[in-house]
Scaffold this active site. Structure first.
Site, PDB file in Angstrom:
ATOM      1  N   ASP A 201      50.167 -64.602  44.059  1.00  0.00           N
ATOM      2  CA  ASP A 201      49.176 -65.638  44.343  1.00  0.00           C
ATOM      3  C   ASP A 201      47.824 -65.211  43.772  1.00  0.00           C
ATOM      4  OD1 ASP A 201      47.451 -67.522  45.454  1.00  0.00           O
ATOM      5  OD2 ASP A 201      48.516 -67.561  47.363  1.00  0.00           O
ATOM      6  N   HIS A 229      50.707 -69.273  44.172  1.00  0.00           N
ATOM      7  CA  HIS A 229      50.169 -69.988  45.331  1.00  0.00           C
ATOM      8  C   HIS A 229      50.996 -71.199  45.749  1.00  0.00           C
ATOM      9  CE1 HIS A 229      46.981 -70.731  48.188  1.00  0.00           C
ATOM     10  NE2 HIS A 229      46.821 -71.977  47.767  1.00  0.00           N
TER      11      HIS A 229
END
Length: 251
Positions: A201, A229
């Site tokens: 992420d 993400h």
């Protein structure tokens, strides 16, 4: 007779509409779950919302629509939604409702690389209330991603390029007041929860995710993947299965 599967209340993160999560939510529906999708009220509003009160109300009403029918609920939050989802769960846990002689309730929370903060905390607290460097804040207090390229790198770095471009086009404005609203309830201390850590992420670094998951008193069980993400786009089957396990399936 098999017990009824809990209803999934799936809450999208900032800047996103819940339709962006379809690769995962469609799989959950195919797996036999009722899914209630919630787009935050602070997304795509003109004029913008002054705070997250309408976000809380929308999430809470979605959960209650199932709970009032005596159903159990698993609430799923992505990214920023972890904060308002926690606030919205006050008084809705299965355990608390059973003590009051009521049926139905929230049996589990699922945080997909999502925000976890103590009471009094707020999204922009680490930035002293200022926007992230990748945000563009307009005078009317609506925030946008600074550019499509930045959005794609932060949110969709491991997503198929074609899918990522469609997702970027689907991003909306975000009422900045929601980012300044303060947490009033830590649901993850009262309701068993799952935290899906996404190791690549670029929006919420893995170290921050791990630190939030390890907050003292939190009832988190860890799930982990190599996604960025947005695992609901890059790893939809895995993400759906995380939610299924949180809902009690042995898979």
């Amino acid at each position: 007779m098999a017990s009824q599967k809990p209803t999934i209340v799936f809450v999208s993160g900032a800047f996103h509409k819940v339709e962006s999560y379809a690769p995962t939510t469609d799989l959950l529906k195919q797996d036999g779950y009722d899914v209630i999708g919630v787009t935050l009220a602070s997304v795509d509003q003109d004029p913008p919302q002054p705070n997250w009160d309408e976000d809380i109300a929308g999430i809470r009403n979605a959960a209650l629509s199932a709970i009032k029918e005596g159903k159990d609920v698993v609430a799923v939050a992505h990214s920023f939604a972890g904060l308002p989802v926690s606030d919205a769960m006050k008084g809705l846990s299965k355990a608390e409702r059973e003590k009051a002689g009521l049926k139905g309730g929230v049996v589990r929370l699922v945080y997909i690389t999502a925000g976890v903060m103590e009471v009094g905390g707020f999204s922009q607290q680490p930035f002293n209330g200022q926007p992230h460097p990748w945000m563009r804040l307009e005078p009317d207090k609506r925030a946008y991603m600074k550019s499509p390229e930045i959005a794609q790198e932060l949110f969709y770095n491991d997503v198929d390029p074609g899918t990522a471009k469609v997702a970027v086009k689907g991003l909306k404005s975000q009422s900045y007041g929601a980012f300044l609203s303060k947490v009033t309830y830590t649901a993850w201390r009262d309701i068993p929860s799952t935290y899906l850590i996404c190791e690549n992420d670029k929006c919420l670094p893995v170290e921050l995710q791990e630190a939030m998951m390890e907050t003292p008193g939190a009832l988190f069980e860890e799930e982990r993947c190599s996604a960025g993400h947005s695992p609901f786009l890059s790893m939809p089957r895995f993400t759906a299965d995380v939610i299924r396990r949180a809902a009690g399936e042995k898979i």
